[in-house]
Design a protein around this motif. Structure first.
Motif, PDB file in Angstrom:
ATOM      1  N   PHE A  43      -9.634  -6.673  13.006  1.00 42.26           N
ATOM      2  CA  PHE A  43      -8.685  -5.740  13.118  1.00 42.26           C
ATOM      3  C   PHE A  43      -7.717  -6.011  11.798  1.00 42.26           C
ATOM      4  O   PHE A  43      -7.273  -5.023  11.304  1.00 42.26           O
ATOM      5  CB  PHE A  43      -7.973  -5.598  14.344  1.00 42.26           C
ATOM      6  CG  PHE A  43      -8.980  -5.264  15.467  1.00 42.26           C
ATOM      7  CD1 PHE A  43      -9.592  -3.897  15.523  1.00 42.26           C
ATOM      8  CD2 PHE A  43      -9.264  -6.225  16.353  1.00 42.26           C
ATOM      9  CE1 PHE A  43     -10.417  -3.752  16.836  1.00 42.26           C
ATOM     10  CE2 PHE A  43     -10.048  -5.887  17.548  1.00 42.26           C
ATOM     11  CZ  PHE A  43     -10.895  -4.813  17.490  1.00 42.26           C
ATOM     12  N   ILE A  44      -7.301  -7.173  11.573  1.00 40.15           N
ATOM     13  CA  ILE A  44      -6.558  -7.762  10.600  1.00 40.15           C
ATOM     14  C   ILE A  44      -7.197  -7.190   9.103  1.00 40.15           C
ATOM     15  O   ILE A  44      -6.572  -6.715   8.244  1.00 40.15           O
ATOM     16  CB  ILE A  44      -6.112  -9.140  10.674  1.00 40.15           C
ATOM     17  CG1 ILE A  44      -5.479  -9.570  11.806  1.00 40.15           C
ATOM     18  CG2 ILE A  44      -5.570  -9.705   9.380  1.00 40.15           C
ATOM     19  CD1 ILE A  44      -5.218 -11.059  11.997  1.00 40.15           C
ATOM     20  N   THR A  45      -8.429  -7.535   8.992  1.00 40.60           N
ATOM     21  CA  THR A  45      -9.225  -7.272   7.889  1.00 40.60           C
ATOM     22  C   THR A  45      -9.149  -5.838   7.658  1.00 40.60           C
ATOM     23  O   THR A  45      -8.729  -5.301   6.279  1.00 40.60           O
ATOM     24  CB  THR A  45     -10.633  -7.454   7.801  1.00 40.60           C
ATOM     25  OG1 THR A  45     -10.702  -8.945   8.330  1.00 40.60           O
ATOM     26  CG2 THR A  45     -11.304  -7.115   6.676  1.00 40.60           C
ATOM     27  N   PHE A  46      -9.333  -4.916   8.624  1.00 37.43           N
ATOM     28  CA  PHE A  46      -9.154  -3.251   8.285  1.00 37.43           C
ATOM     29  C   PHE A  46      -7.674  -3.163   8.087  1.00 37.43           C
ATOM     30  O   PHE A  46      -7.263  -2.317   7.187  1.00 37.43           O
ATOM     31  CB  PHE A  46      -9.523  -2.738   9.529  1.00 37.43           C
ATOM     32  CG  PHE A  46     -10.951  -2.470   9.812  1.00 37.43           C
ATOM     33  CD1 PHE A  46     -11.888  -1.850   8.952  1.00 37.43           C
ATOM     34  CD2 PHE A  46     -11.732  -3.260  10.847  1.00 37.43           C
ATOM     35  CE1 PHE A  46     -13.054  -1.771   9.191  1.00 37.43           C
ATOM     36  CE2 PHE A  46     -12.923  -3.207  11.180  1.00 37.43           C
ATOM     37  CZ  PHE A  46     -13.859  -2.254  10.263  1.00 37.43           C
ATOM     38  N   SER A  47      -6.698  -3.647   8.763  1.00 39.23           N
ATOM     39  CA  SER A  47      -5.324  -3.243   8.622  1.00 39.23           C
ATOM     40  C   SER A  47      -5.006  -3.654   7.059  1.00 39.23           C
ATOM     41  O   SER A  47      -4.159  -2.984   6.244  1.00 39.23           O
ATOM     42  CB  SER A  47      -4.427  -4.078   9.565  1.00 39.23           C
ATOM     43  OG  SER A  47      -4.464  -5.473   9.382  1.00 39.23           O
ATOM     44  N   MET A  48      -5.496  -4.982   6.704  1.00 32.04           N
ATOM     45  CA  MET A  48      -5.115  -5.331   5.130  1.00 32.04           C
ATOM     46  C   MET A  48      -5.760  -4.586   4.210  1.00 32.04           C
ATOM     47  O   MET A  48      -5.252  -4.237   3.195  1.00 32.04           O
ATOM     48  CB  MET A  48      -5.549  -6.584   5.092  1.00 32.04           C
ATOM     49  CG  MET A  48      -4.637  -7.481   5.721  1.00 32.04           C
ATOM     50  SD  MET A  48      -2.800  -7.614   4.967  1.00 32.04           S
ATOM     51  CE  MET A  48      -2.114  -6.808   6.204  1.00 32.04           C
ATOM     52  N   LEU A  49      -6.895  -4.018   4.718  1.00 30.04           N
ATOM     53  CA  LEU A  49      -7.718  -2.941   3.766  1.00 30.04           C
ATOM     54  C   LEU A  49      -7.065  -1.641   3.280  1.00 30.04           C
ATOM     55  O   LEU A  49      -6.725  -1.374   2.215  1.00 30.04           O
ATOM     56  CB  LEU A  49      -9.087  -2.597   4.147  1.00 30.04           C
ATOM     57  CG  LEU A  49     -10.199  -1.829   3.284  1.00 30.04           C
ATOM     58  CD1 LEU A  49     -10.489  -2.794   1.999  1.00 30.04           C
ATOM     59  CD2 LEU A  49     -11.281  -1.702   3.992  1.00 30.04           C
ATOM     60  N   ILE A  50      -6.392  -1.337   4.712  1.00 30.56           N
ATOM     61  CA  ILE A  50      -5.523  -0.111   4.427  1.00 30.56           C
ATOM     62  C   ILE A  50      -4.378  -0.277   3.586  1.00 30.56           C
ATOM     63  O   ILE A  50      -3.823   0.505   3.088  1.00 30.56           O
ATOM     64  CB  ILE A  50      -5.383   0.329   5.970  1.00 30.56           C
ATOM     65  CG1 ILE A  50      -6.458   1.017   6.559  1.00 30.56           C
ATOM     66  CG2 ILE A  50      -4.261   1.644   5.660  1.00 30.56           C
ATOM     67  CD1 ILE A  50      -6.279   1.312   8.007  1.00 30.56           C
ATOM     68  N   PHE A  51      -3.734  -1.483   4.121  1.00 33.13           N
ATOM     69  CA  PHE A  51      -2.245  -1.806   3.228  1.00 33.13           C
ATOM     70  C   PHE A  51      -2.698  -2.009   1.917  1.00 33.13           C
ATOM     71  O   PHE A  51      -1.861  -1.281   1.043  1.00 33.13           O
ATOM     72  CB  PHE A  51      -1.973  -3.265   3.869  1.00 33.13           C
ATOM     73  CG  PHE A  51      -0.813  -3.672   3.395  1.00 33.13           C
ATOM     74  CD1 PHE A  51       0.512  -3.200   4.064  1.00 33.13           C
ATOM     75  CD2 PHE A  51      -0.682  -4.339   2.095  1.00 33.13           C
ATOM     76  CE1 PHE A  51       1.887  -3.706   3.426  1.00 33.13           C
ATOM     77  CE2 PHE A  51       0.591  -4.752   1.510  1.00 33.13           C
ATOM     78  CZ  PHE A  51       1.869  -4.394   2.226  1.00 33.13           C
TER      79      PHE A  51
ATOM     80  N   LEU B  86      -0.073  -1.412  12.584  1.00 27.97           N
ATOM     81  CA  LEU B  86       0.341  -1.137  14.007  1.00 27.97           C
ATOM     82  C   LEU B  86      -0.874  -0.858  14.527  1.00 27.97           C
ATOM     83  O   LEU B  86      -1.204  -1.155  15.893  1.00 27.97           O
ATOM     84  CB  LEU B  86       1.581  -0.114  14.233  1.00 27.97           C
ATOM     85  CG  LEU B  86       1.783   0.170  15.510  1.00 27.97           C
ATOM     86  CD1 LEU B  86       2.342  -0.904  16.311  1.00 27.97           C
ATOM     87  CD2 LEU B  86       2.774   1.351  15.676  1.00 27.97           C
ATOM     88  N   PHE B  87      -1.776   0.348  14.106  1.00 27.75           N
ATOM     89  CA  PHE B  87      -2.632   0.712  14.782  1.00 27.75           C
ATOM     90  C   PHE B  87      -3.914  -0.328  14.794  1.00 27.75           C
ATOM     91  O   PHE B  87      -4.807  -0.406  15.680  1.00 27.75           O
ATOM     92  CB  PHE B  87      -3.258   2.053  14.314  1.00 27.75           C
ATOM     93  CG  PHE B  87      -2.455   3.004  14.440  1.00 27.75           C
ATOM     94  CD1 PHE B  87      -1.407   3.249  15.598  1.00 27.75           C
ATOM     95  CD2 PHE B  87      -2.330   4.300  13.642  1.00 27.75           C
ATOM     96  CE1 PHE B  87      -0.584   4.208  15.872  1.00 27.75           C
ATOM     97  CE2 PHE B  87      -1.611   5.587  13.989  1.00 27.75           C
ATOM     98  CZ  PHE B  87      -0.720   5.189  15.058  1.00 27.75           C
ATOM     99  N   CYS B  88      -4.180  -0.922  13.798  1.00 30.67           N
ATOM    100  CA  CYS B  88      -5.473  -1.744  13.511  1.00 30.67           C
ATOM    101  C   CYS B  88      -4.925  -2.926  14.378  1.00 30.67           C
ATOM    102  O   CYS B  88      -6.152  -3.544  14.803  1.00 30.67           O
ATOM    103  CB  CYS B  88      -5.668  -2.074  12.042  1.00 30.67           C
ATOM    104  SG  CYS B  88      -6.333  -0.806  11.272  1.00 30.67           S
ATOM    105  N   ILE B  89      -4.110  -3.457  14.644  1.00 31.93           N
ATOM    106  CA  ILE B  89      -3.803  -4.762  15.233  1.00 31.93           C
ATOM    107  C   ILE B  89      -3.525  -4.705  16.574  1.00 31.93           C
ATOM    108  O   ILE B  89      -3.781  -5.439  17.472  1.00 31.93           O
ATOM    109  CB  ILE B  89      -2.609  -5.604  14.418  1.00 31.93           C
ATOM    110  CG1 ILE B  89      -3.371  -5.863  13.068  1.00 31.93           C
ATOM    111  CG2 ILE B  89      -2.246  -6.846  15.503  1.00 31.93           C
ATOM    112  CD1 ILE B  89      -2.149  -6.673  12.132  1.00 31.93           C
ATOM    113  N   PHE B  90      -2.491  -3.812  16.991  1.00 30.87           N
ATOM    114  CA  PHE B  90      -1.969  -3.527  18.226  1.00 30.87           C
ATOM    115  C   PHE B  90      -2.649  -2.582  19.207  1.00 30.87           C
ATOM    116  O   PHE B  90      -2.597  -2.535  20.488  1.00 30.87           O
ATOM    117  CB  PHE B  90      -0.626  -3.275  18.431  1.00 30.87           C
ATOM    118  CG  PHE B  90       0.082  -4.438  17.626  1.00 30.87           C
ATOM    119  CD1 PHE B  90       0.466  -5.710  18.470  1.00 30.87           C
ATOM    120  CD2 PHE B  90       0.650  -4.634  16.360  1.00 30.87           C
ATOM    121  CE1 PHE B  90       1.100  -6.708  18.058  1.00 30.87           C
ATOM    122  CE2 PHE B  90       1.206  -5.706  16.062  1.00 30.87           C
ATOM    123  CZ  PHE B  90       1.455  -6.881  16.653  1.00 30.87           C
ATOM    124  N   VAL B  91      -3.150  -1.268  18.496  1.00 28.47           N
ATOM    125  CA  VAL B  91      -3.654  -0.492  19.501  1.00 28.47           C
ATOM    126  C   VAL B  91      -5.005  -0.793  20.279  1.00 28.47           C
ATOM    127  O   VAL B  91      -4.753  -0.488  21.654  1.00 28.47           O
ATOM    128  CB  VAL B  91      -3.801   0.854  18.781  1.00 28.47           C
ATOM    129  CG1 VAL B  91      -4.836   1.830  19.409  1.00 28.47           C
ATOM    130  CG2 VAL B  91      -2.533   1.666  18.152  1.00 28.47           C
TER     131      VAL B  91
END
Length: 791
Positions: free
Chosen positions: A719-727, A762-767
């Motif tokens: 999920f961190i990978t996806f969040s960083m990709l979006i970021f 928020l969504f990728c890590i905590f949802v």
């Protein structure tokens, strides 16, 4: 045109000369009225205004003119030679005439002045040509009327006063008309008046007159400046009446504006409402009584007391037609030139009085006066008449310019009158010389509304004049001012550029402050962004509450609850820092928005990086004999977050110290508006802040990507990978949008990038965790989380 010659007797005895110098050739000419005296003054006045030429066969001596005008030249020579000269006599070389009052017309006066120049004797009451002001050519010429130089300029002033910029011009083709019109045309050009046409003719040129009438008929000018004598004006009036050309506003000169000869049954249709300058009317005391009594008794000495009726008939029969006018004095008030003749006679009398050294007890006897002496004395005279007028001559030999402005009107009896409506007095200060009472004016054709005479209508404010190619400057097109330019006057030649912070209004006639653009809390886009910011902050706070309530559950413990809470706190700050980008930029908000953004995001990425490292360390520690977790326990995690964030804080402090952001009015990119933005101050500082965030994000993405396949039922690294990709995707997209032209949309893009990256984290890590806690509580167990390992 015949000539009325009148010789006045004044003081000094005239004797014949003894030394013969020249001999007369031809027949002598005699004055019509004359009387011998000690000092002789000659006078030449025109009586008839028409000529009937006889045929010239060149076989015999030409016959005299019928109703003729005795040549002014011939009459002058007759005066200067004396009345009793025969073929046996010889002249003395000196004229018996000490002064000649006349001629009345300028052209004839020019001839007279040149001829009598050696004798230095002419003084005119009505010759107004400016050419006679040349003292080199006419050193001994004087006149008791002003030069046409003043009248010609006053004509241009009256045209300018009434706003007529498009006029026609017609003048008599002689010295009077040509010189006067030349001065008028020069002055009109100086005053911005355009002359559609300038034509001329003479009374003996009917073909030219027809061309003049055709020109007037085809012209578009509604105002005509007529610099004509009464004779030419009569001819022009006749042709205009025949062709029914009416509605033209005539502007006249003293030569015809008060001429009674122009009053005919049809003249008011053409000349009604005419304006012009007339010789100032002054009543000479006793003159009216003299005209109806003394003059008739002296000039026509016949009454019923002469013998019987047959003797009366014999004595007065030759005067029968004239005697019918004996009691007619209606035209006496309009004899405007009589005052000038009166002044001329008194000017000569004062000169002689000075030369004869006259005192109260009489004058010296035996003094011989030459005409040259009279000229010298005339230059020095300065006296006041009983009328109140001051008589003196300027350096050109003329008197001060004083005119009445008259208007052709009809009275209650439908009789034409010349009503004074103003004056021009060159003796007054410049701002007081020209006075008009416009409320009393009747305009062309008897109308009450002032006519318009323009080639092009006035350009209203908000436009400028553009000259039409090949036409006078008064003919133009009206071009609207360009954006950012104004003209606040009628008929502006140019539009003025508004100052930097101003822009033209819709009418282009006023500079108004430019619209100031910034992302406001009150506009729709600002409101939407505020809602999303607050929604993200509230949603993050709710998740933090949920996580706090479920802090003892395996899924919270397994993912480092301390870093999770710190990450949630930093996300709340990230959502809220976007609000600093909305609203009018100020000094404090500009410094706060970029530093708060930089520090909160570094705090956020530091927490994510710490979580990623924890995941890697946890799986490494799970291997037998590996005790790596002791090097990255909770203390080290807090210190790493603090250290990474401290670096960003130092960068921001240096930025704010050396060259902080400040509010800036950007006038460069948009002409019609001001973009109120935050100037970065130091681009290096801004890109250092943004680059440091990017460095941490890339590092976090790499580590998370390496940990994505580690065995776990709930591997947070994915999920961190996806969040960083979006970021990273969001901020890479933000860069080209940010360097585009500034404005509120650029600020909105920056806010969108902040919100998008924050929501991505928020969504990728905590949802997913919230989903398990709320919807799949059966999976929130240690066995489930470690299931794969146990297998």
């Amino acid at each position: 045109m015949s000539v009325f010659l009148y010789t006045v007797l004044i003081f000094i005895f005239y004797t014949k000369a003894e030394n013969p110098l020249c001999q007369m050739m031809g027949n002598p000419k005699f004055p019509l009225l004359s009387k011998d005296g000690d000092v002789n003054i000659g006078a030449i006045f025109s009586v008839h205004s028409t000529e009937i030429l006889t045929s010239f066969t060149y076989t015999q001596k030409p016959q005299l003119l019928s109703c003729s005008r005795l040549s002014a030249m011939s009459a002058t020579m007759a005066l200067m030679n004396g009345p009793e000269f025969t073929w046996r006599d010889r002249c003395t070389g000196q004229s018996p005439i000490h002064a000649i009052i006349g001629e009345t017309e300028s052209s004839a006066t020019v001839i007279l002045s040149r001829t009598t120049g050696p004798f230095k004797i002419p003084i005119s009451p009505s010759a107004t040509c400016e050419c006679l002001s040349n003292r080199k050519e006419y050193p001994s010429f004087f006149r008791t009327i002003a030069s046409d130089y003043h009248q010609s300029r006053a004509l241009a002033y009256i045209v300018k006063h009434f706003g007529w910029s498009w006029v026609g011009a017609v003048n008599t083709d002689n010295d009077y008309g040509n010189n006067g019109m030349t001065t008028f045309l020069n002055t009109a050009q100086e005053e911005g008046i355009c002359v559609e046409y300038s034509v001329k003719f003479y009374r003996t040129e009917p073909e030219k007159l027809q061309k003049v009438v055709e020109t007037i008929k085809k012209g578009t000018a509604k105002v005509i400046v007529a610099f004509l004598t009464s004779s030419e004006m009569y001819n022009l009036l006749e042709q205009l009446s025949i062709q029914n050309i009416t509605g033209l506003q005539m502007i006249g000169v003293e030569g015809w504006i008060t001429a009674k000869s122009l009053i005919t049954p049809n003249s008011f249709h053409v000349l009604g409402g005419s304006l012009g300058f007339a010789v100032r009317k002054t009543a000479i005391e006793g003159f009216a009584d003299y005209v109806i009594k003394s003059f008739w008794e002296t000039a026509f000495p016949c009454t019923m007391t002469i013998g019987n009726s047959s003797q009366y008939s014999l004595s007065c029969g030759i005067y029968q037609d004239l005697l019918l006018l004996k009691n007619y004095n209606e035209d006496v008030p309009e004899q405007r030139y009589s005052t000038n003749v009166y002044k001329a006679v008194y000017a000569v009398a004062h000169s002689l009085h000075s030369l004869l050294k006259c005192k109260e007890d009489g004058c010296k006897k035996g003094l011989a006066i030459q005409p040259q002496q009279v000229v010298g004395a005339l230059k020095k005279i300065n006296f006041t008449l009983k009328l109140g007028d001051i008589v003196s001559f300027d350096s050109t030999g003329a008197t001060v310019a004083q005119y009445e402005v008259v208007n052709w009107q009809k009275d209650a009896n439908e009789s034409i009158k010349f009503k004074p409506i103003g004056y021009y007095d060159a003796s007054l200060p410049p701002h007081q010389r020209f006075v008009l009472h416009t409320e009393n004016i009747i305009w062309a054709g008897g109308q009450l509304d002032r006519p318009r005479s323009v080639c092009s209508e006035s350009c209203p404010p908000g436009s400028r004049k553009a000259a039409q190619k090949g036409r006078p400057v008064c003919c133009y097109d009206c071009i609207p001012c360009a954006e950012g330019e104004i003209s606040n006057q009628t008929d502006s030649n140019n539009c003025k550029q508004c100052p930097g912070e101003y822009w033209s209004n819709a009418e282009k006639n006023k500079c108004v402050l430019k619209d100031v653009e910034f992302l406001s809390f009150t506009e729709i886009m600002g409101i939407v962004l505020v809602i999303f910011s607050l929604f993200g902050a509230v949603l993050t706070a709710l998740m933090a509450i949920l996580f706090y309530r479920k802090k003892d559950t395996p899924i919270i413990k397994a993912n480092n609850s301390e870093l999770s809470f710190l990450l949630l706190f930093s996300l709340i700050l990230c959502f809220l820092c976007s609000l600093t980008f909305i609203g009018r930029p100020t000094e404090w908000s500009c410094m706060l928005r970029h530093t708060a953004f930089g520090i909160t995001f570094v705090l956020c990425i530091s927490c994510v990086l710490g979580k990623t490292i924890v995941v890697l360390m946890a799986f490494k520690a799970a291997l037998p004999g590996n005790n790596i977790m002791k090097w990255f326990g909770p203390v080290q995690q807090r210190l790493s977050v603090f250290a990474l964030t401290l670096i960003q804080v130092l960068i921001c402090v240096l930025w704010l110290t050396m060259s902080p952001p400040f509010p800036h009015k950007n006038l460069k990119y948009y002409q019609e508006k001001i973009v109120l933005e935050c100037n970065l101050g130091s681009n290096i500082g801004f890109w250092a802040v943004l680059g440091y965030i990017g460095l941490l994000a890339v590092l976090c993405f790499i580590l998370a990507f390496l940990a994505r396949k580690l065995p776990d039922n709930f591997n947070e690294a994915k999920f961190i990978t996806f969040s960083m990709l979006i970021f990273c995707a969001v901020w890479i997209t933000f860069i080209p949008a940010y360097v585009s032209p500034p404005g509120k949309f650029t600020v909105a893009v920056e806010i969108f990038a902040i919100l998008a990256s924050s929501f991505g984290l928020l969504f990728c890590i905590f949802v997913p965790k919230c989903y398990i806690i709320l919807c799949k509580p059966e999976k929130n167990t240690k066995q489930h989380l470690m299931g794969k390992v146990l297998m």
